[in-house]
Design a protein around this motif. Structure first.
Motif, PDB file in Angstrom:
ATOM      1  N   ALA A  98       0.835  -1.206   0.000  1.00 43.65           N
ATOM      2  CA  ALA A  98       0.000   0.000   0.000  1.00 43.65           C
ATOM      3  C   ALA A  98       0.872   1.260   0.000  1.00 43.65           C
ATOM      4  CB  ALA A  98      -0.912  -0.011   1.232  1.00 43.65           C
ATOM      5  N   ASN A  99       2.033   1.196   0.683  1.00 36.34           N
ATOM      6  CA  ASN A  99       2.917   2.367   0.732  1.00 36.34           C
ATOM      7  C   ASN A  99       3.305   2.829  -0.674  1.00 36.34           C
ATOM      8  OD1 ASN A  99       2.905   2.023   3.489  1.00 36.34           O
ATOM      9  ND2 ASN A  99       4.851   0.910   3.535  1.00 36.34           N
ATOM     10  N   TYR A 100       3.429   1.857  -1.577  1.00 38.92           N
ATOM     11  CA  TYR A 100       3.801   2.202  -2.948  1.00 38.92           C
ATOM     12  C   TYR A 100       2.767   3.149  -3.546  1.00 38.92           C
ATOM     13  CZ  TYR A 100       4.356   1.826  -7.986  1.00 38.92           C
ATOM     14  OH  TYR A 100       4.490   2.132  -9.308  1.00 38.92           O
ATOM     15  N   TYR A 101       1.494   2.880  -3.275  1.00 35.82           N
ATOM     16  CA  TYR A 101       0.450   3.702  -3.883  1.00 35.82           C
ATOM     17  C   TYR A 101       0.366   5.072  -3.207  1.00 35.82           C
ATOM     18  CZ  TYR A 101      -0.387  -0.445  -6.474  1.00 35.82           C
ATOM     19  OH  TYR A 101      -0.179  -1.500  -7.311  1.00 35.82           O
ATOM     20  N   ASP A 102       0.643   5.117  -1.898  1.00 36.91           N
ATOM     21  CA  ASP A 102       0.703   6.421  -1.237  1.00 36.91           C
ATOM     22  C   ASP A 102       1.801   7.274  -1.869  1.00 36.91           C
ATOM     23  OD1 ASP A 102      -1.281   5.508   0.412  1.00 36.91           O
ATOM     24  OD2 ASP A 102       0.063   5.005   2.074  1.00 36.91           O
ATOM     25  N   LEU A 133      -5.926   5.899  -9.449  1.00 35.78           N
ATOM     26  CA  LEU A 133      -5.099   5.437  -8.338  1.00 35.78           C
ATOM     27  C   LEU A 133      -5.799   4.309  -7.579  1.00 35.78           C
ATOM     28  CD1 LEU A 133      -2.361   6.202  -7.043  1.00 35.78           C
ATOM     29  CD2 LEU A 133      -3.662   7.501  -5.360  1.00 35.78           C
ATOM     30  N   VAL A 134      -7.075   4.469  -7.359  1.00 36.76           N
ATOM     31  CA  VAL A 134      -7.845   3.429  -6.659  1.00 36.76           C
ATOM     32  C   VAL A 134      -7.777   2.122  -7.421  1.00 36.76           C
ATOM     33  CG1 VAL A 134     -10.188   2.683  -6.062  1.00 36.76           C
ATOM     34  CG2 VAL A 134      -9.401   4.995  -5.450  1.00 36.76           C
ATOM     35  N   ILE A 147      -1.321  -2.962  -9.658  1.00 37.40           N
ATOM     36  CA  ILE A 147      -0.626  -2.568 -10.893  1.00 37.40           C
ATOM     37  C   ILE A 147       0.337  -1.419 -10.594  1.00 37.40           C
ATOM     38  CG2 ILE A 147      -0.952  -1.563 -13.196  1.00 37.40           C
ATOM     39  CD1 ILE A 147      -3.658  -3.085 -13.273  1.00 37.40           C
ATOM     40  N   LEU A 148       1.534  -1.529 -11.128  1.00 39.38           N
ATOM     41  CA  LEU A 148       2.550  -0.492 -10.947  1.00 39.38           C
ATOM     42  C   LEU A 148       2.465   0.516 -12.085  1.00 39.38           C
ATOM     43  CD1 LEU A 148       4.962  -3.309 -10.187  1.00 39.38           C
ATOM     44  CD2 LEU A 148       4.755  -1.434  -8.563  1.00 39.38           C
ATOM     45  N   TYR A 149       2.975   1.718 -11.818  1.00 43.20           N
ATOM     46  CA  TYR A 149       2.821   2.810 -12.779  1.00 43.20           C
ATOM     47  C   TYR A 149       4.135   3.548 -12.950  1.00 43.20           C
ATOM     48  CZ  TYR A 149       1.181   7.280 -14.674  1.00 43.20           C
ATOM     49  OH  TYR A 149       1.000   8.396 -15.450  1.00 43.20           O
ATOM     50  N   ASP A 150       4.416   3.948 -14.185  1.00 42.86           N
ATOM     51  CA  ASP A 150       5.565   4.843 -14.416  1.00 42.86           C
ATOM     52  C   ASP A 150       5.225   5.775 -15.579  1.00 42.86           C
ATOM     53  OD1 ASP A 150       8.091   5.890 -13.872  1.00 42.86           O
ATOM     54  OD2 ASP A 150       9.090   4.565 -15.280  1.00 42.86           O
TER      55      ASP A 150
END
Lengths: 593, 593
Positions: free
Chosen positions: A512-516, A529-530, A537-540
């Motif tokens: 969850a920290n990754y999404y924060d 984001l939700v 899923i990761l994002y760049d």
């Protein structure tokens, strides 16, 4: 042209080095003095061994801090030189290297340097020996080839010439074009080394980080070309001080080195290799597993289907979705299988590369000393890659048929395959993929794994429809443990994950920290984001576009990545790699409990 | 003072790092943001875990490229900061680190930097958060602590202060004395790192080569002392980016780090450790061998005699010649015995060190986190060395009795003992021997073994009657293979070799080429050269004197060196080490056939 290598470039004893040089096809060697001094073989025996192996001894390098010294020291140095003439007579070699003096006692006086080198040349002449004078980049008074040439010119002896070394010239940003003005017959020897571009003390750089031409950032071809224009007709000789080469298997290093010279000669247009277009696509990736059931279940959940087993040499099962194919075999393809103590574990053992002209590509590979499998029992040409896996050269599909584009595919394609290289095998792999397959080397990055930093470099073809990621584990034991993966580009990662979940499969859990943090770094719409958070899923993002990706859990050493390039995103989500590796590390620890 | 460590200094997952920090006795941690982002634990869970382990969270470091930017970017950066305030609230920490901007987009305008940092501080104040601003050595506009202080002073906010980092100050040869002029309560945080002195790109130097205080060449005590004089009362916190630490066992690294801070505080006079004089001599070296017969035969041939077995805890056999003693045990002393797959092979497992006050030395060792064996079943105090061998602290002989002088002994003494350290354990060993035993670190050299370069560093007491050579094998597997040795200084190496030969024992064969080279390098009397050659004795010379030495063949991992220091020769014959190692390599290959 004749090719040579300095014995300092390889690991092992002098006899082991000689054997490795001969096996790799070098014509000659430079003997690094400490190798001779430490050898139980007499100079005559070394000469005999070299003769038996078909190697000439082209250069001996026993003198340091020789010239531009006071009278007393010069007398001592000349005495030392005479002893070395005797060793050279016994070795049967006639070219002696003198590097420019690096001692703080050096007198900065060109006339003195020329006079003393002249006297050395006169003494050498009595023994039929020639002297090659080389400017070291950190020489006290003389540290450019132009300066060494002025001194050689002033000394004016027929048996006194220059040795040029690409490292010493290029590390100081020297302009190689001046070499063209030097009479070719006064260039007695040409030493070649590449090096990574970096900023550090030149001596340390030279002693630890040199590499073979094509593995670093130096224009070695520029120096070589200039020497050829000048009329140089001696050998091309590798002199590479490299901490990793000193530890690595000498037979492999020697082949790697000779490959670099073959490729260099091709680049200079003085050697014709079979031309072969680079691969145009990834036909398939092959996974070996004693018990393939878990791989099958994952592929099924990802939407792949199979026609069942077939035999094409080995017994294989083909799984397909869109343009992406995975072969599963229970056989043990790949050279490293016998070394793999976990050989029952699922692992990537081969890649099929669509190749416009497989026969020509295999011929080219042979010329570049790549191990090509005999055709007898194989339906396709196959080359053994540096990590021990097989590269099948598969005929390319007919013109117009989709070979998988780099971006926004409308179906599933293999976007890239990631392979872990042998410890100390990073530069070898880079040169292999660029020279043998004609792929382009991309930037090298360092990624933080919980067990250490490791290097990763991609190689691609021109339109990026073939992308291979070469990873180097930080520890020799890691090659058997480190994950390999196949990345599938899909039209929608979000849809793909939903399908996977519906089939009862999880993706790798992302904290969850990754999404924060994502929320802090990028101003993404709340709903996006939700959704990313929900689906793991990761994002760049880069200046060209966006990147969505996620991972399956590992089966053996293998996992799959699902990715989607939106717009022209060019990277591989390197910023997210540490998060993925930490998640895999945590998973391993938990699973181990 | 309180001690902290940044999580980036250790390998593993965040939970593994926390456990290692707590076990080593740190009071607190700095959380490196990527460690939090990659952790499956929520900030609340991390805070809870830290609390359970008795660790405070002293600093969080989530902001980069923050200040001195244009309006738009600043708005985005402030949004990012607010998200991080939220993470910090959940973590329960109140100090946020902002490093000086390294982006090429940085505006070089101190007023702008001060204004934006002021606004950040105001926003942080609403959350009870303080901001520590740190000048990175490669900051675009701000790269000295003096400059960062001018900006903090200009911003003038109660919750905005400085973070000082010894690396950033000392890598640019900054003068730490200026720190004393900064009000102590404006120094919010002090990060400590040492580094080897080298010339290279500062960013690369900082990211890969930092080490713990006392392991490099920086005056870390100078920076710390200046901060204390200024009135700094926060923690001493290690922030060490080191490629090897990232791979090594985190528990060991954490202990190594805390030891460095304990020692630093002692140096600064703010922590009293039990004082203990350094060892005054080598009492004995102990060899373990399942079948000690070959060791016995070698010792007998060298002139040693024994009184037979006795029991002093373990069953041991004492061999003696002059003041040199070798103990042989068939037991498996030493922490590493269970890990040693070749545990039947003869190896060095312990050294006895004459110690003026063994009880005080053991107490000091305990304070410095060295593993001290319980006294229960041991006649002597014993500390486990970093390589797993035991160091017995043996009462020193009475005043006046010979403890072996450094040079020209009239009898046989142990001149030095060479031990191979764990892969990645070189800096740890250096700090252990200097801080725990009070020995002095000497220069580090690189030696060429046929299998790679390896580092070697000696530690000695003041009069050099104790000399230990710490060797680092180039490959993790080598620790179990690499030779260890005991060097005996004898009145005459020539006589000793003759005696050995008469007893039917060979010394390690030295190549004839070595003597030809010796003749070229040194103008030795012909008769001397003949004798050295005949007897296989190596020779070296420095400005103080001459050195004669030779080696026995190895038994298991152990061999013996016989040496003679003529005049004040100070070295260890490093120039000859490659010849010795090549001979041992050749011997291994031949024996393996």
């Amino acid at each position: 042209m004749r090719t040579c290598i300095a014995t300092v470039s390889l690991s092992g004893s002098l006899t082991e080095k000689l054997a490795a040089c001969a096996a790799a096809g070098f014509d000659g060697i430079e003997i690094f003095e400490p190798d001779l001094v430490a050898s139980p073989l007499s100079p005559e025996q070394i000469a005999e061994r070299a003769r038996e192996l078909g190697l000439s001894i082209d250069l001996y390098q026993p003198l340091r801090e020789f010239e531009a010294v006071d009278e007393d020291e010069f007398t001592r140095n000349l005495r030392r030189a005479r002893r070395k003439f005797e060793v050279m007579r016994r070795l049967g070699t006639d070219l002696l290297l003198v590097c420019s003096n690096v001692s703080p006692r050096t007198v900065d006086d060109d006339a003195l340097a020329a006079a003393q080198l002249g006297l050395l040349a006169d003494a050498a002449a009595e023994h039929g020996i020639r002297i090659a004078y080389e400017a070291l980049a950190w020489g006290t008074a003389v540290n450019t080839y132009a300066h060494s040439w002025r001194i050689v010119e002033a000394a004016d002896r027929p048996n006194l010439g220059l040795c040029l070394d690409s490292f010493h010239i290029l590390a100081r940003d020297g302009d190689p074009r001046g070499i063209e003005q030097i009479p070719g017959d006064k260039i007695f020897f040409l030493q070649l080394a590449d090096a990574p571009r970096t900023t550090m003390d030149i001596l340390q750089w030279s002693r630890h980080l040199r590499c073979f031409p094509g593995q670093g950032g130096f224009d070695v071809a520029g120096v070589t070309g200039a020497a050829l224009k000048a009329g140089y007709h001696g050998p091309l000789s590798l002199e590479v001080f490299n901490d990793e080469f000193r530890q690595a298997d000498s037979a492999r290093t020697a082949v790697d080195g000779r490959r670099s010279l073959i490729r260099l000669q091709e680049q200079l247009g003085i050697l014709d290799l079979p031309a072969a277009p680079a691969p145009s696509g990834i036909a398939y990736a092959q996974i070996s597993a004693a018990d393939p059931e878990r791989v099958r279940r994952q592929l099924t959940a990802l939407g792949f289907t199979t026609d069942g087993w077939s035999r094409q040499g080995d017994l294989v099962e083909t799984w397909q979705q869109g343009d992406a194919r995975i072969l599963i075999t229970t056989g043990s393809a790949g050279r490293d299988s016998h070394r793999d103590s976990h050989h029952d574990v699922a692992r990537l053992t081969a890649i099929g590369l669509h190749t416009p002209d497989p026969a020509a590509a295999a011929k080219r590979a042979e010329h570049l000393l790549a191990p090509v499998l005999p055709r007898d029992h194989r339906p396709q040409e196959a080359v053994i890659a540096p990590d021990g896996s097989l590269l099948y050269l598969v005929p390319a599909p007919p013109e117009g048929a989709s070979d998988g584009g780099p971006n926004a595919p409308t179906t599933v394609v293999i976007d890239h395959v990631a392979l872990t290289q042998q410890w100390h095998g990073f530069d070898e792999a880079a040169l292999f993929y660029s020279s043998v397959l004609g792929l382009t080397l991309r930037e090298s990055v360092e990624l933080a794994d919980p067990r250490g930093l490791f290097r990763s470099r991609t190689v691609t073809n021109a339109d990026e429809s073939v992308r291979l990621a070469l990873n180097l584990a930080p520890h020799p034991a890691h090659i058997d443990q480190h994950a390999q993966h196949v990345a599938f580009a899909v039209p929608s990662v979000i849809d793909a994950v939903r399908r996977l979940r519906a089939a009862g499969h999880d993706t790798l859990a992302i904290p969850a920290n990754y999404y924060d943090d994502l929320d802090a770094r990028f101003d993404l719409p709340a709903q996006t984001l939700v959704r990313l958070r929900e689906l793991g899923i990761l994002y760049d993002r880069d200046e060209h576009g966006e990147f969505l990706h996620c991972y399956t859990e590992s089966v053996g050493r293998v996992f799959f990545e699902l990715l989607q390039r939106v717009g022209g995103y060019r990277g591989y989500g390197a910023a997210n790699a540490p998060v993925r590796m930490a998640a895999q590390h945590n998973h391993t620890i938990t699973a181990g409990r």
